[in-house]
Design a protein around this motif. Structure first.
Motif, PDB file in Angstrom:
ATOM      1  N   THR A 182      15.324  -5.827  14.274  1.00 26.16           N
ATOM      2  CA  THR A 182      15.844  -5.637  15.629  1.00 26.16           C
ATOM      3  C   THR A 182      17.025  -4.670  15.628  1.00 26.16           C
ATOM      4  O   THR A 182      17.209  -3.885  16.559  1.00 26.16           O
ATOM      5  N   ALA A 183      17.814  -4.713  14.552  1.00 21.63           N
ATOM      6  CA  ALA A 183      18.977  -3.827  14.451  1.00 21.63           C
ATOM      7  C   ALA A 183      18.588  -2.419  13.999  1.00 21.63           C
ATOM      8  O   ALA A 183      19.464  -1.575  13.783  1.00 21.63           O
ATOM      9  N   GLY A 184      17.286  -2.184  13.829  1.00 17.10           N
ATOM     10  CA  GLY A 184      16.850  -0.828  13.498  1.00 17.10           C
ATOM     11  C   GLY A 184      16.860  -0.503  12.010  1.00 17.10           C
ATOM     12  O   GLY A 184      16.808   0.667  11.629  1.00 17.10           O
ATOM     13  N   VAL A 185      16.929  -1.540  11.183  1.00 18.52           N
ATOM     14  CA  VAL A 185      16.954  -1.310   9.735  1.00 18.52           C
ATOM     15  C   VAL A 185      15.506  -1.229   9.211  1.00 18.52           C
ATOM     16  O   VAL A 185      14.689  -2.107   9.502  1.00 18.52           O
ATOM     17  N   LYS A 186      15.207  -0.171   8.455  1.00 18.68           N
ATOM     18  CA  LYS A 186      13.886  -0.045   7.827  1.00 18.68           C
ATOM     19  C   LYS A 186      13.795  -1.022   6.655  1.00 18.68           C
ATOM     20  O   LYS A 186      14.724  -1.121   5.851  1.00 18.68           O
ATOM     21  N   LEU A 187      12.673  -1.720   6.564  1.00 17.97           N
ATOM     22  CA  LEU A 187      12.486  -2.708   5.488  1.00 17.97           C
ATOM     23  C   LEU A 187      11.553  -2.138   4.426  1.00 17.97           C
ATOM     24  O   LEU A 187      10.368  -1.903   4.685  1.00 17.97           O
ATOM     25  N   TYR A 188      12.083  -1.926   3.238  1.00 20.14           N
ATOM     26  CA  TYR A 188      11.282  -1.399   2.132  1.00 20.14           C
ATOM     27  C   TYR A 188      11.057  -2.495   1.089  1.00 20.14           C
ATOM     28  O   TYR A 188      12.019  -3.030   0.536  1.00 20.14           O
ATOM     29  N   ALA A 189       9.804  -2.806   0.823  1.00 20.51           N
ATOM     30  CA  ALA A 189       9.471  -3.830  -0.180  1.00 20.51           C
ATOM     31  C   ALA A 189       9.314  -3.156  -1.535  1.00 20.51           C
ATOM     32  O   ALA A 189       8.493  -2.253  -1.696  1.00 20.51           O
ATOM     33  N   ALA A 190      10.115  -3.583  -2.514  1.00 21.42           N
ATOM     34  CA  ALA A 190       9.972  -3.060  -3.877  1.00 21.42           C
ATOM     35  C   ALA A 190       8.770  -3.741  -4.517  1.00 21.42           C
ATOM     36  O   ALA A 190       8.788  -4.950  -4.736  1.00 21.42           O
ATOM     37  N   THR A 191       7.719  -2.989  -4.775  1.00 14.63           N
ATOM     38  CA  THR A 191       6.517  -3.574  -5.370  1.00 14.63           C
ATOM     39  C   THR A 191       6.179  -2.841  -6.659  1.00 14.63           C
ATOM     40  O   THR A 191       6.613  -1.715  -6.882  1.00 14.63           O
ATOM     41  N   LYS A 192       5.415  -3.533  -7.501  1.00 20.45           N
ATOM     42  CA  LYS A 192       4.987  -2.903  -8.747  1.00 20.45           C
ATOM     43  C   LYS A 192       3.790  -2.008  -8.482  1.00 20.45           C
ATOM     44  O   LYS A 192       3.045  -2.227  -7.536  1.00 20.45           O
ATOM     45  N   GLU A 193       3.595  -1.041  -9.359  1.00 21.61           N
ATOM     46  CA  GLU A 193       2.406  -0.190  -9.245  1.00 21.61           C
ATOM     47  C   GLU A 193       1.166  -1.045  -9.420  1.00 21.61           C
ATOM     48  O   GLU A 193       1.103  -1.893 -10.308  1.00 21.61           O
ATOM     49  N   SER A 194       0.186  -0.807  -8.594  1.00 29.88           N
ATOM     50  CA  SER A 194      -1.117  -1.470  -8.689  1.00 29.88           C
ATOM     51  C   SER A 194      -0.957  -2.948  -8.987  1.00 29.88           C
ATOM     52  O   SER A 194      -1.486  -3.467  -9.948  1.00 29.88           O
ATOM     53  N   SER A 195      -0.161  -3.621  -8.154  1.00 27.54           N
ATOM     54  CA  SER A 195       0.135  -5.021  -8.403  1.00 27.54           C
ATOM     55  C   SER A 195      -0.755  -5.918  -7.565  1.00 27.54           C
ATOM     56  O   SER A 195      -0.653  -7.126  -7.627  1.00 27.54           O
ATOM     57  N   GLY A 196      -1.612  -5.322  -6.768  1.00 22.37           N
ATOM     58  CA  GLY A 196      -2.415  -6.135  -5.869  1.00 22.37           C
ATOM     59  C   GLY A 196      -1.641  -6.471  -4.606  1.00 22.37           C
ATOM     60  O   GLY A 196      -2.187  -6.988  -3.658  1.00 22.37           O
ATOM     61  N   GLN A 197      -0.319  -6.178  -4.645  1.00 20.86           N
ATOM     62  CA  GLN A 197       0.489  -6.437  -3.448  1.00 20.86           C
ATOM     63  C   GLN A 197       0.271  -5.342  -2.416  1.00 20.86           C
ATOM     64  O   GLN A 197       0.773  -5.411  -1.306  1.00 20.86           O
ATOM     65  N   THR A 198      -0.449  -4.296  -2.812  1.00 24.08           N
ATOM     66  CA  THR A 198      -0.595  -3.146  -1.938  1.00 24.08           C
ATOM     67  C   THR A 198      -2.035  -3.083  -1.441  1.00 24.08           C
ATOM     68  O   THR A 198      -2.802  -2.216  -1.819  1.00 24.08           O
ATOM     69  N   GLU A 199      -2.347  -4.028  -0.573  1.00 28.97           N
ATOM     70  CA  GLU A 199      -3.707  -4.082  -0.047  1.00 28.97           C
ATOM     71  C   GLU A 199      -3.949  -2.939   0.925  1.00 28.97           C
ATOM     72  O   GLU A 199      -3.028  -2.332   1.440  1.00 28.97           O
ATOM     73  N   LEU A 200      -5.216  -2.722   1.198  1.00 27.17           N
ATOM     74  CA  LEU A 200      -5.591  -1.661   2.129  1.00 27.17           C
ATOM     75  C   LEU A 200      -4.965  -1.891   3.492  1.00 27.17           C
ATOM     76  O   LEU A 200      -4.542  -0.961   4.164  1.00 27.17           O
ATOM     77  N   SER A 201      -4.899  -3.161   3.903  1.00 23.36           N
ATOM     78  CA  SER A 201      -4.422  -3.463   5.242  1.00 23.36           C
ATOM     79  C   SER A 201      -2.891  -3.511   5.316  1.00 23.36           C
ATOM     80  O   SER A 201      -2.326  -3.616   6.383  1.00 23.36           O
ATOM     81  N   GLY A 202      -2.223  -3.451   4.155  1.00 24.00           N
ATOM     82  CA  GLY A 202      -0.777  -3.601   4.119  1.00 24.00           C
ATOM     83  C   GLY A 202      -0.047  -2.328   4.510  1.00 24.00           C
ATOM     84  O   GLY A 202      -0.656  -1.343   4.920  1.00 24.00           O
ATOM     85  N   PRO A 203       1.270  -2.365   4.413  1.00 27.06           N
ATOM     86  CA  PRO A 203       2.078  -1.183   4.739  1.00 27.06           C
ATOM     87  C   PRO A 203       1.810  -0.048   3.749  1.00 27.06           C
ATOM     88  O   PRO A 203       1.295  -0.288   2.665  1.00 27.06           O
ATOM     89  N   PRO A 204       2.155   1.187   4.119  1.00 30.14           N
ATOM     90  CA  PRO A 204       1.934   2.320   3.223  1.00 30.14           C
ATOM     91  C   PRO A 204       2.756   2.179   1.942  1.00 30.14           C
ATOM     92  O   PRO A 204       3.814   1.553   1.947  1.00 30.14           O
ATOM     93  N   VAL A 205       2.258   2.743   0.853  1.00 28.02           N
ATOM     94  CA  VAL A 205       2.964   2.687  -0.429  1.00 28.02           C
ATOM     95  C   VAL A 205       3.580   4.050  -0.719  1.00 28.02           C
ATOM     96  O   VAL A 205       2.880   5.061  -0.753  1.00 28.02           O
ATOM     97  N   LEU A 206       4.900   4.055  -0.886  1.00 27.23           N
ATOM     98  CA  LEU A 206       5.623   5.303  -1.132  1.00 27.23           C
ATOM     99  C   LEU A 206       6.219   5.307  -2.529  1.00 27.23           C
ATOM    100  O   LEU A 206       6.534   4.252  -3.082  1.00 27.23           O
ATOM    101  N   ARG A 207       6.373   6.497  -3.099  1.00 32.37           N
ATOM    102  CA  ARG A 207       7.238   6.630  -4.255  1.00 32.37           C
ATOM    103  C   ARG A 207       8.673   6.635  -3.758  1.00 32.37           C
ATOM    104  O   ARG A 207       8.926   6.983  -2.604  1.00 32.37           O
ATOM    105  N   PRO A 208       9.632   6.270  -4.620  1.00 32.46           N
ATOM    106  CA  PRO A 208      11.011   6.122  -4.133  1.00 32.46           C
ATOM    107  C   PRO A 208      11.525   7.353  -3.396  1.00 32.46           C
ATOM    108  O   PRO A 208      12.197   7.232  -2.378  1.00 32.46           O
ATOM    109  N   TRP A 209      11.176   8.541  -3.892  1.00 36.47           N
ATOM    110  CA  TRP A 209      11.701   9.765  -3.286  1.00 36.47           C
ATOM    111  C   TRP A 209      10.933  10.170  -2.037  1.00 36.47           C
ATOM    112  O   TRP A 209      11.312  11.111  -1.366  1.00 36.47           O
ATOM    113  N   GLU A 210       9.855   9.483  -1.724  1.00 41.43           N
ATOM    114  CA  GLU A 210       9.115   9.768  -0.498  1.00 41.43           C
ATOM    115  C   GLU A 210       9.665   8.976   0.693  1.00 41.43           C
ATOM    116  O   GLU A 210       9.376   9.299   1.839  1.00 41.43           O
TER     117      GLU A 210
END
Lengths: 255, 255
Positions: free
Chosen positions: B160-188
């Motif tokens: 609500t305060a306008g803060v972007k929420l970035y989830a730190a996930t492991k590479e190919s951890s299964g946490q990055t499903e097709l339906s989930g949020p986009p997966v970025l590299r840190p510098w992206e």
């Protein structure tokens, strides 16, 4: 010869391609053998022992009953400098946990190898000692590591091979004299060329004569440096991890 | 109320601006008083004790004979979100050493604060416990820390305060499903806007329902991810340090 202990470390050793001289299994450790069997070579010697005998030689407080004797890789300078080199050079890093953490970060961020050096005053902790091995999560077994090098000759060989020498220094540490090498922020250095990151002692940092021969000092700016009292900078392992990450970032962005 | 022990931690506490309820000094600790005296307020209560009594309450094996009782800061969400926020949100980080290291990196890289959360299954280690405090090198006392927050309401307030929420996930951890949020590299990811870095449990990572509400997953690519056996990714504290560094890098380069 290096002894590694516990299921995860033994798995790392078996998966490293290193020669396993022997596997030591206690009665309690026998339950892990089904998982390890597919990784064993047919000629790997398996020594069985009682739990009590195992506890006597074990280094951990709650031994898992499984250990291996590994022929550690004797890396050469050529191993470290293959392709576009990225080498972590540890100069008097005394805490084995820091040594292991730096090797772990080096492997994770695609370094080609690491070298551990001693100075006149300070040695670097043994990367194959039990605490460093554990902290490295097995990276010490996989990454080419040149151990116990005299630092001066190593650096001059690297320079001859065209490797840029970056000294990791603290902000306003006095190590950055007017006459010394230029001081860069991590992202101002060009990590796309062959490079070595020189990491000094936890308390004293790098010796002045090492800093002077570097091509540049790299110093991580820190917000907390403005706080008046009791603020310590990042520790040696965190600083090294960040510099190794920066090198990887630039190299991946290049592609 | 938080107890801190040892010369460096007591110095950090005295320099933090926090209210010091009492200073505890043993006979052996008396030698540190000359150094600490300039930092003491006139109304700070100094309690003197024998070495033996001190050792009985001390948490360390070789006590330095000096300790302080500190009124820890009760941070509010507003404290964390001042200016262009950068907040480390710890969700089930169980190792107090990791909690402390993350707070230390957060302060060093200019984060505006940190929050420690529990999930249904997992709590986060107390940031003011002795091991976390030591690993934080005092940062836990200086950085605004919101402790023991229910994670769902915290994240929705941040959003609500306008803060972007970035989830730190492991590479190919299964946490990055097709339906989930986009997966970025840190510098992206664009760290120049208000941002929170969500850091999960050492083994299990972030719960799926937390990952799903994030604006993006941020995953640190790792060279070692191609090695077949026994490779662990960076640990939670190293990954968090690298993401906090990346945020600082982008923010400093902007200026």
């Amino acid at each position: 010869m290096v002894g590694v202990e516990g299921l995860r470390m033994v798995e790392a050793a078996l998966g490293s391609g290193l020669r396993i001289e022997a596997l030591l299994v206690s009665d309690a450790g026998e339950r892990h053998m089904a998982r390890l069997a597919p990784l064993l070579k047919s000629d790997t010697q398996v020594l069985r022992t009682s739990d009590r005998l195992f506890a006597g030689v074990a280094d951990t407080r709650t031994p898992q009953g499984i250990a291996a004797l590994v022929q550690a890789r004797q890396a050469t300078l050529e191993d470290l400098l293959r392709d576009c080199a990225l080498v972590a050079v540890l100069v008097g890093v005394q805490d084995p946990g820091n040594v292991g953490t730096i090797l772990r970060a080096a492997e994770a961020f695609g370094a080609t190898g690491a070298a551990t050096c001693s100075t006149n005053e300070l040695g670097t902790a043994d990367p194959f000692g039990p605490k460093a091995l554990r902290a490295s999560a097995g990276s010490a077994l996989r990454l080419p590591v040149l151990h116990g090098q005299p630092v001066a000759s190593l650096l001059s060989q690297m320079r001859t091979a065209g490797v840029k020498l970056y000294a990791a220094t603290k902000e306003s540490s006095g190590q950055t004299e007017l006459s010394g090498p230029p001081v860069l922020r991590p992202w101002e250095a060009d990590w796309k060329l062959s490079a070595a990151i020189l990491i000094g002692n936890e308390g004293a940092g790098l010796p002045d004569d090492i800093v002077r021969v570097a091509d540049a000092c790299v110093s991580i700016p820190q917000a907390a440096a403005t706080t008046p009292v009791g603020v310590e900078s990042l520790n040696a392992a965190m600083a090294a991890s960040v510099l190794l990450y920066e090198a990887m970032r630039q190299r991946m962005a290049k592609r």
